[in-house]
Design a protein around this motif. Structure first.
Motif, mmCIF file in Angstrom:
data_model
loop_
_atom_site.group_PDB
_atom_site.id
_atom_site.type_symbol
_atom_site.label_atom_id
_atom_site.label_comp_id
_atom_site.label_asym_id
_atom_site.label_seq_id
_atom_site.Cartn_x
_atom_site.Cartn_y
_atom_site.Cartn_z
ATOM 1 N N MET A 181 47.482 -3.946 -66.981
ATOM 2 C CA MET A 181 46.066 -3.897 -67.317
ATOM 3 C C MET A 181 45.201 -4.092 -66.075
ATOM 4 N N PHE A 182 45.573 -5.047 -65.236
ATOM 5 C CA PHE A 182 44.837 -5.254 -63.986
ATOM 6 C C PHE A 182 44.793 -3.976 -63.154
ATOM 7 N N SER A 183 45.963 -3.384 -62.975
ATOM 8 C CA SER A 183 46.044 -2.213 -62.090
ATOM 9 C C SER A 183 45.258 -1.033 -62.622
ATOM 10 N N LYS A 184 45.091 -0.917 -63.928
ATOM 11 C CA LYS A 184 44.386 0.214 -64.517
ATOM 12 C C LYS A 184 42.875 -0.010 -64.604
ATOM 13 N N VAL A 185 42.472 -1.282 -64.762
ATOM 14 C CA VAL A 185 41.059 -1.561 -65.007
ATOM 15 C C VAL A 185 40.304 -1.938 -63.731
ATOM 16 N N ALA A 186 41.002 -2.512 -62.760
ATOM 17 C CA ALA A 186 40.331 -2.950 -61.533
ATOM 18 C C ALA A 186 39.666 -1.767 -60.820
ATOM 19 N N THR A 187 38.452 -1.979 -60.361
ATOM 20 C CA THR A 187 37.710 -0.911 -59.669
ATOM 21 C C THR A 187 37.983 -0.895 -58.170
ATOM 22 N N ARG A 188 38.730 -1.906 -57.693
ATOM 23 C CA ARG A 188 39.038 -1.989 -56.269
ATOM 24 C C ARG A 188 40.310 -2.806 -56.096
ATOM 25 N N PRO A 189 41.054 -2.588 -55.021
ATOM 26 C CA PRO A 189 42.196 -3.464 -54.748
ATOM 27 C C PRO A 189 41.698 -4.809 -54.230
ATOM 28 N N GLY A 190 42.556 -5.801 -54.252
ATOM 29 C CA GLY A 190 42.153 -7.111 -53.764
ATOM 30 C C GLY A 190 43.143 -8.171 -54.156
ATOM 31 N N LYS A 191 42.677 -9.407 -54.235
ATOM 32 C CA LYS A 191 43.542 -10.545 -54.507
ATOM 33 C C LYS A 191 43.467 -10.946 -55.980
ATOM 34 N N VAL A 192 44.607 -11.385 -56.485
ATOM 35 C CA VAL A 192 44.717 -11.777 -57.896
ATOM 36 C C VAL A 192 45.302 -13.184 -57.958
ATOM 37 N N ALA A 193 44.653 -14.048 -58.723
ATOM 38 C CA ALA A 193 45.139 -15.418 -58.896
ATOM 39 C C ALA A 193 45.942 -15.529 -60.185
ATOM 40 N N VAL A 194 46.925 -16.418 -60.189
ATOM 41 C CA VAL A 194 47.723 -16.650 -61.389
ATOM 42 C C VAL A 194 47.879 -18.159 -61.583
ATOM 43 N N LEU A 195 47.640 -18.615 -62.814
ATOM 44 C CA LEU A 195 47.719 -20.039 -63.146
ATOM 45 C C LEU A 195 48.841 -20.258 -64.148
ATOM 46 N N VAL A 196 49.693 -21.260 -63.890
ATOM 47 C CA VAL A 196 50.795 -21.578 -64.800
ATOM 48 C C VAL A 196 50.706 -23.042 -65.205
ATOM 49 N N ALA A 197 51.393 -23.375 -66.309
ATOM 50 C CA ALA A 197 51.306 -24.721 -66.872
ATOM 51 C C ALA A 197 51.965 -25.760 -65.981
ATOM 52 N N GLY A 198 53.101 -25.430 -65.399
ATOM 53 C CA GLY A 198 53.856 -26.387 -64.607
ATOM 54 C C GLY A 198 55.122 -25.723 -64.102
ATOM 55 N N HIS A 199 56.084 -26.534 -63.709
ATOM 56 C CA HIS A 199 57.298 -25.984 -63.096
ATOM 57 C C HIS A 199 58.501 -26.023 -64.031
ATOM 58 N N ARG A 200 58.323 -26.424 -65.284
ATOM 59 C CA ARG A 200 59.464 -26.555 -66.189
ATOM 60 C C ARG A 200 59.301 -25.779 -67.486
ATOM 61 N N PHE A 201 58.181 -25.091 -67.665
ATOM 62 C CA PHE A 201 57.989 -24.311 -68.884
ATOM 63 C C PHE A 201 58.384 -22.867 -68.620
ATOM 64 N N GLN A 202 59.442 -22.427 -69.290
ATOM 65 C CA GLN A 202 59.970 -21.089 -69.039
ATOM 66 C C GLN A 202 59.006 -19.973 -69.420
ATOM 67 N N GLY A 203 58.252 -20.164 -70.516
ATOM 68 C CA GLY A 203 57.368 -19.097 -70.982
ATOM 69 C C GLY A 203 56.375 -18.670 -69.928
ATOM 70 N N PRO A 204 55.499 -19.567 -69.452
ATOM 71 C CA PRO A 204 54.555 -19.196 -68.395
ATOM 72 C C PRO A 204 55.244 -18.751 -67.113
ATOM 73 N N GLU A 205 56.390 -19.356 -66.813
ATOM 74 C CA GLU A 205 57.128 -18.989 -65.602
ATOM 75 C C GLU A 205 57.606 -17.532 -65.679
ATOM 76 N N LEU A 206 58.108 -17.135 -66.838
ATOM 77 C CA LEU A 206 58.561 -15.751 -67.012
ATOM 78 C C LEU A 206 57.383 -14.779 -67.013
ATOM 79 N N ARG A 207 56.246 -15.216 -67.536
ATOM 80 C CA ARG A 207 55.062 -14.360 -67.479
ATOM 81 C C ARG A 207 54.636 -14.127 -66.034
ATOM 82 N N GLU A 208 54.681 -15.195 -65.258
ATOM 83 C CA GLU A 208 54.348 -15.046 -63.839
ATOM 84 C C GLU A 208 55.341 -14.119 -63.138
#
Length: 343
Positions: A181-208
């Motif tokens: 979605m980012f790659s299709k909707v963004a109007t310009r290239p640039g930097k993307v931030a990603v936030l995760v819950a912590g270092h032991r939750f597999q769900g957010p880790e796999l999403r990242e």
């Protein structure tokens, strides 16, 4: 005066013989569960005078299971909705009488979770919970399983090879979808931030992991910044989002892989104006729905809670009745995508 329905009327309404109706009335155990249920439903439909008695007998004959559920963050809308769907699914079960025991973990620390898990294991027939993938949690699950109580992981997997099964989304696919979605909707290239819950939750880790892998493979013109930990809390997510907006002049947008969405939305409302930032968040809540309507966020990826809870209750009952599985399994549900134009 309206004539009261007879046994013959009830048999006709249910599509069974009078003899079958009599067996349901006298000893329901002699009749198949599906047939007895059909007769009970027909009795209520035509106002048969013994409908209430039949329902009471049905409840007495059905087995009773105490089902335990450990969720997180009781103040969050998502977990309130989750608890309501769990209780509704247990109440709707027709092959057993269910008693839902829903608890909210006091923190995400493994010790607190294990204490709650052990307490629930002593009084429930089966347990489903959210937890970090930590050796302490795995050991507790293994101990509870050895006592014959199955434990299911919800939304974020843990104790692989020990827990009974995982129910949730395919989190790696969720992350790749967010990056697409980012790659299709963004109007310009640039930097993307990603936030995760912590270092032991597999769900957010796999999403990242899925998020980053898509950019490496398909859209290398975007730079995914170092991961920021938001602990799934509103305040920490708010501060992390403000910081990245203020510090990164080439920021295109951000992806919140877990909780804390409300904090990100608040920061975007304060500092995002005029920056044309994309934002993708996890789950649909009143806050994320409003942010979609206001074009503050671009997309929300949501879990079909009702479908998940219905399947979860069925699988918990099956595990109680047939024993724990030799090969633990995963059940993936199709994720829902919310955009400003379909809320």
């Amino acid at each position: 005066m309206t004539k009261r329905p007879t046994i013959a009327d009830l048999a006709r309404e249910a599509g069974v013989s009078v003899a079958t109706v009599n067996r349901v009335l006298k000893d329901r155990r002699l009749v198949r569960e599906q047939t007895a249920r059909r007769v009970c439903e027909a009795a209520h439909a035509i106002g048969y005078n013994a409908a209430g008695l039949m329902q009471q007998r049905a409840q007495r004959i059905l087995p009773e299971y105490r089902l335990g559920f450990i969720l997180r963050m009781p103040a969050e809308h998502f977990y309130q909705d989750f608890a309501r769907e769990i209780k509704a699914a247990v109440s709707a079960a027709q092959s057993f009488r269910g008693i839902p025991v829903v608890e909210f973990a006091p923190s995400h620390r493994p010790g607190d979770l294990v204490e709650l898990l052990e307490d629930m294991g002593a009084r429930c027939h089966a347990i489903a919970m959210m937890a970090p993938d930590h050796p302490t949690v795995t050991a507790a699950v293994e101990e509870i399983k050895s006592n014959g109580t199955p434990v299911f992981s919800l939304l974020s997997d843990f104790a692989a090879g020990v827990r009974e099964g995982y129910l949730g989304l395919n989190n790696r696919k969720v992350g790749r979808t967010a990056a697409w979605m980012f790659s299709k909707v963004a109007t310009r290239p640039g930097k993307v931030a990603v936030l995760v819950a912590g270092h032991r939750f597999q769900g957010p880790e796999l999403r990242e992991t899925g998020f980053r892998s898509y950019f490496r493979e398909k859209a290398p013109m975007f730079e995914v910044l170092d991961t920021r930990v938001n602990l799934d809390t509103r305040q920490t997510t708010y501060e992390a989002t403000l910081d990245v907006i203020q510090c990164e002049s080439e920021l295109v947008g951000l992806y919140v892989t877990g909780g804390g969405t409300e904090g990100a939305i608040a920061a975007l409302r304060e500092e995002g104006e005029g920056r044309n930032l994309l934002a993708i968040v996890n789950e649909i809540t009143p806050e994320s729905r409003a942010a979609l309507a206001d074009d503050i966020i671009t997309m929300a990826v949501a879990t079909p809670l009702r479908l998940l809870c219905q399947e979860l209750i069925t699988l918990m009952a099956r595990a109680i009745e047939t024993g724990t599985a030799e090969a633990p399994w995963q059940t993936f549900f199709p994720f829902e995508i919310y955009l400003p134009e379909n809320i």
